[in-house]
Design a protein around this motif. Structure first.
Motif, PDB file in Angstrom:
ATOM      1  N   VAL A 270       0.843  -1.192   0.000  1.00 37.68           N
ATOM      2  CA  VAL A 270       0.000   0.000   0.000  1.00 37.68           C
ATOM      3  C   VAL A 270       0.877   1.241   0.000  1.00 37.68           C
ATOM      4  CG1 VAL A 270      -1.749   1.316   1.264  1.00 37.68           C
ATOM      5  CG2 VAL A 270      -1.870  -1.188   1.206  1.00 37.68           C
ATOM      6  N   VAL A 271       0.557   2.169  -0.896  1.00 37.35           N
ATOM      7  CA  VAL A 271       1.216   3.474  -0.933  1.00 37.35           C
ATOM      8  C   VAL A 271       0.170   4.526  -0.599  1.00 37.35           C
ATOM      9  CG1 VAL A 271       2.520   5.130  -2.326  1.00 37.35           C
ATOM     10  CG2 VAL A 271       2.808   2.669  -2.721  1.00 37.35           C
ATOM     11  N   LEU A 272       0.436   5.325   0.432  1.00 35.01           N
ATOM     12  CA  LEU A 272      -0.494   6.365   0.863  1.00 35.01           C
ATOM     13  C   LEU A 272       0.135   7.726   0.629  1.00 35.01           C
ATOM     14  CD1 LEU A 272      -1.768   4.825   4.227  1.00 35.01           C
ATOM     15  CD2 LEU A 272      -2.753   4.603   1.930  1.00 35.01           C
ATOM     16  N   ASP A 273      -0.588   8.573  -0.104  1.00 34.73           N
ATOM     17  CA  ASP A 273      -0.073   9.878  -0.502  1.00 34.73           C
ATOM     18  C   ASP A 273      -1.161  10.916  -0.302  1.00 34.73           C
ATOM     19  OD1 ASP A 273       1.827  11.659  -1.740  1.00 34.73           O
ATOM     20  OD2 ASP A 273       0.679  11.534  -3.603  1.00 34.73           O
ATOM     21  N   ALA A 274      -0.779  12.170  -0.245  1.00 34.40           N
ATOM     22  CA  ALA A 274      -1.690  13.306  -0.383  1.00 34.40           C
ATOM     23  C   ALA A 274      -2.950  13.171   0.469  1.00 34.40           C
ATOM     24  CB  ALA A 274      -2.036  13.493  -1.875  1.00 34.40           C
ATOM     25  N   ASP A 275      -4.129  13.111  -0.182  1.00 31.33           N
ATOM     26  CA  ASP A 275      -5.409  13.135   0.527  1.00 31.33           C
ATOM     27  C   ASP A 275      -5.590  11.953   1.476  1.00 31.33           C
ATOM     28  OD1 ASP A 275      -5.916  15.411  -0.899  1.00 31.33           O
ATOM     29  OD2 ASP A 275      -7.352  14.502  -2.285  1.00 31.33           O
ATOM     30  N   ALA A 276      -4.950  10.833   1.184  1.00 32.03           N
ATOM     31  CA  ALA A 276      -5.046   9.681   2.087  1.00 32.03           C
ATOM     32  C   ALA A 276      -4.399  10.008   3.425  1.00 32.03           C
ATOM     33  CB  ALA A 276      -4.387   8.461   1.454  1.00 32.03           C
ATOM     34  N   LEU A 277      -3.282  10.719   3.399  1.00 26.56           N
ATOM     35  CA  LEU A 277      -2.593  11.089   4.633  1.00 26.56           C
ATOM     36  C   LEU A 277      -3.352  12.174   5.375  1.00 26.56           C
ATOM     37  CD1 LEU A 277       1.037  11.172   3.186  1.00 26.56           C
ATOM     38  CD2 LEU A 277      -0.047   9.310   4.458  1.00 26.56           C
ATOM     39  N   THR A 278      -3.838  13.167   4.643  1.00 19.95           N
ATOM     40  CA  THR A 278      -4.574  14.264   5.265  1.00 19.95           C
ATOM     41  C   THR A 278      -5.863  13.773   5.911  1.00 19.95           C
ATOM     42  OG1 THR A 278      -3.649  15.801   3.635  1.00 19.95           O
ATOM     43  CG2 THR A 278      -5.571  16.541   4.855  1.00 19.95           C
ATOM     44  N   SER A 279      -6.503  12.801   5.296  1.00 18.53           N
ATOM     45  CA  SER A 279      -7.779  12.299   5.818  1.00 18.53           C
ATOM     46  C   SER A 279      -7.621  11.604   7.163  1.00 18.53           C
ATOM     47  CB  SER A 279      -8.419  11.336   4.816  1.00 18.53           C
ATOM     48  OG  SER A 279      -8.819  12.031   3.649  1.00 18.53           O
TER      49      SER A 279
ATOM     50  N   SER B 136       3.627  -6.895   5.764  1.00 19.10           N
ATOM     51  CA  SER B 136       3.162  -6.400   4.471  1.00 19.10           C
ATOM     52  C   SER B 136       3.615  -4.955   4.285  1.00 19.10           C
ATOM     53  CB  SER B 136       1.639  -6.494   4.388  1.00 19.10           C
ATOM     54  OG  SER B 136       1.213  -7.834   4.494  1.00 19.10           O
ATOM     55  N   PRO B 137       4.121  -4.602   3.099  1.00 15.31           N
ATOM     56  CA  PRO B 137       4.746  -3.284   2.921  1.00 15.31           C
ATOM     57  C   PRO B 137       3.749  -2.136   2.838  1.00 15.31           C
ATOM     58  CG  PRO B 137       4.838  -4.546   0.880  1.00 15.31           C
ATOM     59  CD  PRO B 137       4.290  -5.472   1.918  1.00 15.31           C
ATOM     60  N   THR B 138       4.067  -1.070   3.572  1.00 15.18           N
ATOM     61  CA  THR B 138       3.313   0.180   3.499  1.00 15.18           C
ATOM     62  C   THR B 138       4.309   1.315   3.330  1.00 15.18           C
ATOM     63  OG1 THR B 138       1.689  -0.712   5.046  1.00 15.18           O
ATOM     64  CG2 THR B 138       1.608   1.653   4.615  1.00 15.18           C
ATOM     65  N   VAL B 139       4.047   2.202   2.381  1.00 13.91           N
ATOM     66  CA  VAL B 139       4.912   3.356   2.138  1.00 13.91           C
ATOM     67  C   VAL B 139       4.066   4.620   2.214  1.00 13.91           C
ATOM     68  CG1 VAL B 139       6.491   4.492   0.531  1.00 13.91           C
ATOM     69  CG2 VAL B 139       6.446   1.986   0.663  1.00 13.91           C
ATOM     70  N   LEU B 140       4.497   5.578   3.021  1.00 16.69           N
ATOM     71  CA  LEU B 140       3.859   6.890   3.114  1.00 16.69           C
ATOM     72  C   LEU B 140       4.732   7.889   2.383  1.00 16.69           C
ATOM     73  CD1 LEU B 140       2.969   6.887   6.946  1.00 16.69           C
ATOM     74  CD2 LEU B 140       1.784   5.755   5.050  1.00 16.69           C
ATOM     75  N   THR B 141       4.110   8.757   1.551  1.00 13.41           N
ATOM     76  CA  THR B 141       4.894   9.691   0.731  1.00 13.41           C
ATOM     77  C   THR B 141       4.439  11.133   0.958  1.00 13.41           C
ATOM     78  OG1 THR B 141       3.409   9.350  -1.155  1.00 13.41           O
ATOM     79  CG2 THR B 141       5.359   7.954  -1.032  1.00 13.41           C
ATOM     80  N   PRO B 142       4.591  11.676   2.155  1.00 15.33           N
ATOM     81  CA  PRO B 142       4.134  13.042   2.425  1.00 15.33           C
ATOM     82  C   PRO B 142       5.120  14.099   1.935  1.00 15.33           C
ATOM     83  CG  PRO B 142       5.154  12.140   4.376  1.00 15.33           C
ATOM     84  CD  PRO B 142       5.147  11.037   3.357  1.00 15.33           C
ATOM     85  N   HIS B 143       4.614  15.306   1.696  1.00 13.33           N
ATOM     86  CA  HIS B 143       5.498  16.468   1.624  1.00 13.33           C
ATOM     87  C   HIS B 143       5.556  17.061   3.032  1.00 13.33           C
ATOM     88  CE1 HIS B 143       1.909  18.938   1.696  1.00 13.33           C
ATOM     89  NE2 HIS B 143       1.537  18.587   0.459  1.00 13.33           N
ATOM     90  N   GLU B 144       6.302  18.137   3.209  1.00 10.99           N
ATOM     91  CA  GLU B 144       6.543  18.676   4.554  1.00 10.99           C
ATOM     92  C   GLU B 144       5.250  19.038   5.276  1.00 10.99           C
ATOM     93  OE1 GLU B 144       8.907  18.955   6.639  1.00 10.99           O
ATOM     94  OE2 GLU B 144      10.806  18.766   5.567  1.00 10.99           O
ATOM     95  N   GLY B 145       4.296  19.632   4.568  1.00 12.59           N
ATOM     96  CA  GLY B 145       3.051  20.025   5.207  1.00 12.59           C
ATOM     97  C   GLY B 145       2.265  18.825   5.698  1.00 12.59           C
TER      98      GLY B 145
ATOM     99  N   LEU C  13      11.229  19.798 -10.619  1.00 12.63           N
ATOM    100  CA  LEU C  13      10.280  18.782 -10.168  1.00 12.63           C
ATOM    101  C   LEU C  13       9.183  19.373  -9.282  1.00 12.63           C
ATOM    102  CD1 LEU C  13      12.434  15.623  -9.308  1.00 12.63           C
ATOM    103  CD2 LEU C  13      10.686  15.827 -11.083  1.00 12.63           C
ATOM    104  N   ALA C  14       9.399  20.585  -8.795  1.00 15.93           N
ATOM    105  CA  ALA C  14       8.396  21.230  -7.941  1.00 15.93           C
ATOM    106  C   ALA C  14       7.275  21.780  -8.811  1.00 15.93           C
ATOM    107  CB  ALA C  14       9.050  22.345  -7.115  1.00 15.93           C
ATOM    108  N   THR C  15       6.416  20.888  -9.278  1.00 16.18           N
ATOM    109  CA  THR C  15       5.306  21.271 -10.142  1.00 16.18           C
ATOM    110  C   THR C  15       4.130  20.346  -9.876  1.00 16.18           C
ATOM    111  OG1 THR C  15       4.681  21.701 -12.448  1.00 16.18           O
ATOM    112  CG2 THR C  15       6.051  19.773 -12.052  1.00 16.18           C
ATOM    113  N   ALA C  16       2.936  20.817 -10.165  1.00 17.64           N
ATOM    114  CA  ALA C  16       1.721  20.056  -9.869  1.00 17.64           C
ATOM    115  C   ALA C  16       1.755  18.680 -10.527  1.00 17.64           C
ATOM    116  CB  ALA C  16       0.496  20.827 -10.347  1.00 17.64           C
ATOM    117  N   GLY C  17       1.458  17.654  -9.756  1.00 19.74           N
ATOM    118  CA  GLY C  17       1.376  16.294 -10.272  1.00 19.74           C
ATOM    119  C   GLY C  17       2.656  15.498 -10.186  1.00 19.74           C
ATOM    120  N   SER C  18       3.770  16.153  -9.902  1.00 21.72           N
ATOM    121  CA  SER C  18       5.045  15.443  -9.826  1.00 21.72           C
ATOM    122  C   SER C  18       5.024  14.375  -8.739  1.00 21.72           C
ATOM    123  CB  SER C  18       6.170  16.444  -9.565  1.00 21.72           C
ATOM    124  OG  SER C  18       7.401  15.798  -9.330  1.00 21.72           O
ATOM    125  N   GLY C  19       4.473  14.726  -7.580  1.00 20.60           N
ATOM    126  CA  GLY C  19       4.402  13.760  -6.494  1.00 20.60           C
ATOM    127  C   GLY C  19       3.474  12.600  -6.781  1.00 20.60           C
ATOM    128  N   ASP C  20       2.439  12.825  -7.583  1.00 20.33           N
ATOM    129  CA  ASP C  20       1.537  11.743  -7.960  1.00 20.33           C
ATOM    130  C   ASP C  20       2.274  10.692  -8.789  1.00 20.33           C
ATOM    131  OD1 ASP C  20      -0.589  13.196  -6.766  1.00 20.33           O
ATOM    132  OD2 ASP C  20      -0.818  14.358  -8.609  1.00 20.33           O
TER     133      ASP C  20
END
Length: 502
Positions: A338-347, A365-374, A433-440
């Motif tokens: 499971v990879v959790l990013d963006a709205d999954a982390l905020t929720s 079982s592997p879980t990866v969280l991919t947050p930015h600083e905020g 790389l600091a542009t919309a969608g790069s982290g997705d």
């Protein structure tokens, strides 16, 4: 050399080397000579005036050795000492005694007219803000307008955290010893180092086994032995099936970017799990990526009963709130990656204990969280152990231990940590790389590698490195849609380097 040594670990490397029969003065002599070589390469004209700003410790001792070597080669050299010569001790005192040239009490004005400056004021061990004369000399070095070669680390940078301790030298080049320090890679320290050379001063590699470093520079050597390479007898089902959860009709782009990233990363199949309202949009926008109608956690659970669906990404454009929270917990109820990013982390930021308990309950079982600083601050800023007094490596390591997941904290100095305390720093990410969608796209690459069976820590590191290389491949003007396509030449070069293609 991917190992990075903290200040304490480097001191231990010195101690073990001396205990093994190598003299401390011998190490200092080799360090000083390495700096002198760097000066000579940068400025071969011996008429160039070299000014060495020496501090009261071993870094200053390196500077005295450098001064003697340069003087013997015909360079005019002046040593400016910050502190009193009589108070030098140990090897630094002996190095100063061997210097036959002028030593003057340092003042900023004495840097006027220097052709090149050697910064031997402080090394990597600085743990307090610079002040007084030392700060004045740092400001003067930066204002001199001439090349600066720093010894070990630019003065004013903390070697373990990369923090600026009040003020710091902006070096043109840095010569460090045995292994780089985290401060050479972490921001803002990396911005002050210039080109970094690692000099061999006689510390044997075997001391690394005794030290057991846990921080690494992210490079293929860190994960290449676990990187999935397609085999001639394989087929798409062997390469895994990644799933990406999509948002509603007007929020499908992030999921499509993640899906494309997973596909280009090598997953054999990728499916977008789409709300029915967005089914037509997702179906019309994808060719190789499949689309499946999924509404609600119960349908997701039913869909994921298929054991061939072995990795899932949740969060990109998925929406914030109870629905996403339920989807995350549904995904975590199984054994797939499971990879959790963006709205999954905020929720789940308001109830991190719920998320962490679900992650730990499914180990290994592997879980990866991919947050930015905020997102990271929202999810993990829950105690004094994660304050700004800690380095980025400390914060991410503690987050991985608290959550039970591999944590990838995005940024120009992306840090990845595992619950087992391994930490890496990525240094190849370009600013575009600091542009919309790069982290997705990054989240999708992680999932694509996990789908192929790569372990979580290695997959997160490989994805961060591939993401940076793809950004460099595209160059200025990059938009997120470019990144999956840029993986093709990146993979080609990687497989050539690994000896598996052509």
């Amino acid at each position: 050399m991917i190992e990075l040594l903290t200040t304490a670990e480097m001191a231990e490397a010195d101690r073990l080397t001396v205990a093994g029969g190598v003299s401390g003065l011998g190490l200092m002599e080799r360090a000083g000579r390495a700096v002198a070589e760097a000066v000579a390469r940068r400025s071969p004209r011996t008429a160039l005036s070299v000014c060495i700003v020496a501090g009261p410790g071993n870094n200053g001792g390196d500077g005295f050795i450098c001064a003697q070597v340069l003087a013997e080669r015909g360079f005019p050299v002046l040593v400016l000492l910050v502190g009193e010569r009589e108070r030098l001790t140990g090897n630094a005192a002996e190095a100063a005694r061997r210097w036959r040239g002028p030593v003057e009490a340092a003042t900023p004005e004495q840097l006027i007219g220097a052709g090149l400056i050697v910064d031997a004021l402080y090394g990597a061990g600085l743990d307090r803000p610079v002040a007084g004369l030392a700060r004045a000399m740092i400001d003067a070095m930066n204002s001199a307008g001439v090349p600066i070669i720093a010894v070990d680390l630019p003065s004013g940078i903390n070697g373990t955290s990369g923090a600026v301790m009040g003020a710091a030298v902006r070096a043109s080049e840095t010569v460090t010893f045995f292994r780089r320090k985290p401060g050479h890679l972490l921001l803002p320290g990396r911005l002050y180092c210039g080109a970094v050379e690692v000099a061999d001063i006689g510390i044997p590699d075997k001391v690394l086994e005794q030290i057991g470093p846990s921080i690494f520079a992210n490079a293929p050597a860190l994960w290449a032995d676990r990187f999935p390479v397609p085999q001639p007898g394989g087929h798409k089902y062997w390469r895994g099936h990644a799933v990406v959860l999509s948002g509603g009709q007007s929020h499908t782009g992030a999921a499509r970017l993640a899906a494309r990233g997973a596909l280009r990363a090598g997953a054999g199949l990728v499916t977008i799990a789409s709300p029915r309202e967005a089914l037509a949009v997702n179906a019309a926008s994808n060719i190789a990526v499949m689309v499946r109608a999924i509404d609600g956690a119960s349908e997701l659970i039913q869909f994921l009963k298929d054991p061939r669906l072995n990795a899932i990404v949740l969060g990109p454009g998925g929406g914030i709130g109870p629905r996403m929270r339920e989807m995350v917990l549904a995904a975590l109820s199984g054994e797939r990656a499971v990879v959790l990013d963006a709205d999954a982390l905020t929720s789940l930021a308001d109830t991190p204990e719920t998320l962490f308990s679900a992650i730990k309950a499914r180990a290994p079982s592997p879980t990866v969280l991919t947050p930015h600083e905020g997102e990271f601050a929202q999810l993990f800023n829950n105690g004094v152990q994660l304050t700004e007094t800690h380095s980025k490596c400390d914060r991410v390591r503690l987050a991985a231990m608290d959550s039970g997941a591999t944590v990838l904290l995005k940024g120009s100095d992306t840090v990845v940590a595992s619950p087992a305390r391994w930490v890496s720093i990525t240094e190849n990410a370009p600013p575009w790389l600091a542009t919309a969608g790069s982290g997705d796209v990054l989240a999708g690459i992680v999932a694509g590698l996990l789908a192929q069976g790569m372990p979580a820590f290695e997959a997160a590191n490989a994805a961060a490195w591939l993401h940076g290389e793809a950004g460099n491949e595209v160059g200025p003007g990059l938009i997120a849609e470019d990144l999956p396509e840029a993986l093709r030449p990146v993979y080609r070069r990687l497989f050539v380097d690994l000896g598996v293609w052509p």
